[in-house]
Every structure is written in structure tokens, then in C-alpha cells.
Design a protein around this motif. Sequence first.
Motif, PDB file in Angstrom:
ATOM      1  N   MET A 145      -5.195 -17.096  -2.518  1.00 54.71           N
ATOM      2  CA  MET A 145      -4.633 -15.819  -2.072  1.00 54.71           C
ATOM      3  C   MET A 145      -3.555 -16.033  -1.012  1.00 54.71           C
ATOM      4  O   MET A 145      -3.795 -16.682   0.005  1.00 54.71           O
ATOM      5  CB  MET A 145      -5.742 -14.931  -1.492  1.00 54.71           C
ATOM      6  N   PRO A 146      -2.366 -15.454  -1.220  1.00 53.17           N
ATOM      7  CA  PRO A 146      -1.318 -15.532  -0.192  1.00 53.17           C
ATOM      8  C   PRO A 146      -1.743 -14.742   1.051  1.00 53.17           C
ATOM      9  O   PRO A 146      -2.303 -13.651   0.944  1.00 53.17           O
ATOM     10  CB  PRO A 146      -0.111 -14.870  -0.861  1.00 53.17           C
ATOM     11  N   LYS A 147      -1.470 -15.279   2.213  1.00 57.72           N
ATOM     12  CA  LYS A 147      -1.828 -14.594   3.458  1.00 57.72           C
ATOM     13  C   LYS A 147      -1.087 -13.274   3.616  1.00 57.72           C
ATOM     14  O   LYS A 147      -1.586 -12.332   4.229  1.00 57.72           O
ATOM     15  CB  LYS A 147      -1.535 -15.510   4.651  1.00 57.72           C
ATOM     16  N   VAL A 148       0.122 -13.207   3.050  1.00 58.73           N
ATOM     17  CA  VAL A 148       0.931 -12.002   3.233  1.00 58.73           C
ATOM     18  C   VAL A 148       0.262 -10.767   2.632  1.00 58.73           C
ATOM     19  O   VAL A 148       0.416  -9.658   3.149  1.00 58.73           O
ATOM     20  CB  VAL A 148       2.352 -12.198   2.637  1.00 58.73           C
ATOM     21  N   ILE A 149      -0.509 -10.935   1.556  1.00 54.19           N
ATOM     22  CA  ILE A 149      -1.185  -9.788   0.949  1.00 54.19           C
ATOM     23  C   ILE A 149      -2.194  -9.191   1.924  1.00 54.19           C
ATOM     24  O   ILE A 149      -2.287  -7.958   2.083  1.00 54.19           O
ATOM     25  CB  ILE A 149      -1.883 -10.185  -0.367  1.00 54.19           C
ATOM     26  N   PHE A 150      -2.941 -10.048   2.623  1.00 59.41           N
ATOM     27  CA  PHE A 150      -3.897  -9.553   3.618  1.00 59.41           C
ATOM     28  C   PHE A 150      -3.172  -8.981   4.836  1.00 59.41           C
ATOM     29  O   PHE A 150      -3.656  -8.035   5.457  1.00 59.41           O
ATOM     30  CB  PHE A 150      -4.858 -10.660   4.028  1.00 59.41           C
ATOM     31  N   ASN A 192      -1.796  -1.681   6.801  1.00 60.91           N
ATOM     32  CA  ASN A 192      -2.012  -0.330   6.276  1.00 60.91           C
ATOM     33  C   ASN A 192      -3.338   0.247   6.749  1.00 60.91           C
ATOM     34  O   ASN A 192      -3.396   1.396   7.201  1.00 60.91           O
ATOM     35  CB  ASN A 192      -1.945  -0.341   4.754  1.00 60.91           C
ATOM     36  N   LEU A 193      -4.411  -0.534   6.649  1.00 61.22           N
ATOM     37  CA  LEU A 193      -5.729  -0.034   7.042  1.00 61.22           C
ATOM     38  C   LEU A 193      -5.774   0.333   8.528  1.00 61.22           C
ATOM     39  O   LEU A 193      -6.327   1.366   8.906  1.00 61.22           O
ATOM     40  CB  LEU A 193      -6.812  -1.064   6.725  1.00 61.22           C
ATOM     41  N   LYS A 194      -5.214  -0.503   9.373  1.00 63.91           N
ATOM     42  CA  LYS A 194      -5.236  -0.224  10.811  1.00 63.91           C
ATOM     43  C   LYS A 194      -4.419   1.013  11.165  1.00 63.91           C
ATOM     44  O   LYS A 194      -4.648   1.640  12.201  1.00 63.91           O
ATOM     45  CB  LYS A 194      -4.740  -1.443  11.591  1.00 63.91           C
ATOM     46  N   ASN A 195      -3.479   1.373  10.283  1.00 64.91           N
ATOM     47  CA  ASN A 195      -2.708   2.596  10.466  1.00 64.91           C
ATOM     48  C   ASN A 195      -3.344   3.793   9.760  1.00 64.91           C
ATOM     49  O   ASN A 195      -2.748   4.868   9.660  1.00 64.91           O
ATOM     50  CB  ASN A 195      -1.278   2.413   9.963  1.00 64.91           C
ATOM     51  N   GLY A 196      -4.576   3.577   9.247  1.00 60.53           N
ATOM     52  CA  GLY A 196      -5.312   4.666   8.630  1.00 60.53           C
ATOM     53  C   GLY A 196      -4.894   4.983   7.212  1.00 60.53           C
ATOM     54  O   GLY A 196      -5.182   6.062   6.696  1.00 60.53           O
TER      55      GLY A 196
END
Length: 208
Positions: free
Chosen positions: A67-72, A78-82
Motif C-alpha cells: 500500500m502506498p503511504k499517500v493513500i493513507f 479527510n477523516l480528521k476534517n470530518g
Amino acid sequence: MNQENQPRTPVTVIDKEVAWDKSQVIMSKTNAYGIIEYANEVFVDVCGYEDYELMGQPHNIIRHPDMPKVIFKVLWENLKNGKNFHAIVKNLAKTGRYYWVITDFDIARDENGVIVNYFARRQSVPQEVITMHIEPLYKKLLQIEAASGVEFSEKYLIGFLEEKKRTYVEYIKELIFEHEKAHAKFANYEQEEEEEEQRGFFSRLFSR
């Protein structure tokens, strides 16, 4: 964020897929820092860890090195911004085998509006979508990360999506939607397409 922590016991990667019932939904709950607080039976069965091995661990205990780190990076931004985020992810089971899923999140906040939990649902992804589109893209992103770092991996991803005139989520949606259309999974496709506009593609995908 604890997402850079490593699993307590190293896992030897095996290039074989986990055999699992792909009609099932993998569910988990984490705190705001990605620490696992709940995993349903499907999660336990597929990843191979027992409940007690998962509780209190960072969710990246199942992160696959492919898994590329950029995807996470994009997912957590996005998640931290709700904002919910639908990512296609290759996970690593305790056995060393892999399994591919697409994500869907509900975000819980306290009375002050602070994010306290993430509820995640994950379903299987059509193999053709992975083989033809996702694996080549992720391989390229990994190569860039190895050569130039996550910053330039993200720049490549941005350029890739700009060329397609899509966001990442729009691109993923289009890949799965076109695959389902081509394989006639919808008996009345035009009606389903209208329903999609009303309900949202991912709402329908994760509710069926």
C-alpha cells in the motif's frame, strides 16, 4: 496519530489471497487516533487476529507493504476534517496473506463537535478493478515513494486524477460502477442509475 506504529509481531508476507465470504461486511470502531476499540466477527475471521490481539492496537496492524503511504495520508486528512473517504485498500492478514477492500466511514463527535470515533465498514472489491486499474496505480505510487518520497507520490496522484478530471473517490466510484454495469449486476440498470443519483452510489453499495 498512531498510524505509523508497527505490529508487535512481524508478519511474513505471502502472495496469496485470504479465502473469505466476500458478501460479508468487515466492521470496526477506532478512537480518533486510529486505535481499535471494536472489530466484528467478519473482521476477526478475515484478518486472522483474535479479538484480544486487535483491541488497543493501531489499525495499521493490518497494513500491507504494497500500500502506498499517500493513500493513507489522503484518507486521514479527510477523516480528521470530518469527511467520509472511500479508499481501496490492500490489507495484510496475520497469516501473511492479503485481502482487498473498499472503505466507508461514519464519524462520531462529542457534544463539542470533537471527533471521538470512526466506524468503518469494508467490502470486497471486484478483482478486475484491482488488476486492471488499482494495482498498476499503486505500484507506480510505491515506486515514486521509494525514489522521491511521499510528497512526489502525492503530486503524481494529483496529476493522475487531474488528467482524468476526477477526485480519487469519483475515480473509484466510476471504476466499480462501470464494472457492475458491464457485468449486468443490475437487472434494471437505468432505474438503478436514477436511484444512484438520489441515494448516492456508495450508500447503495454498502447497504446491499
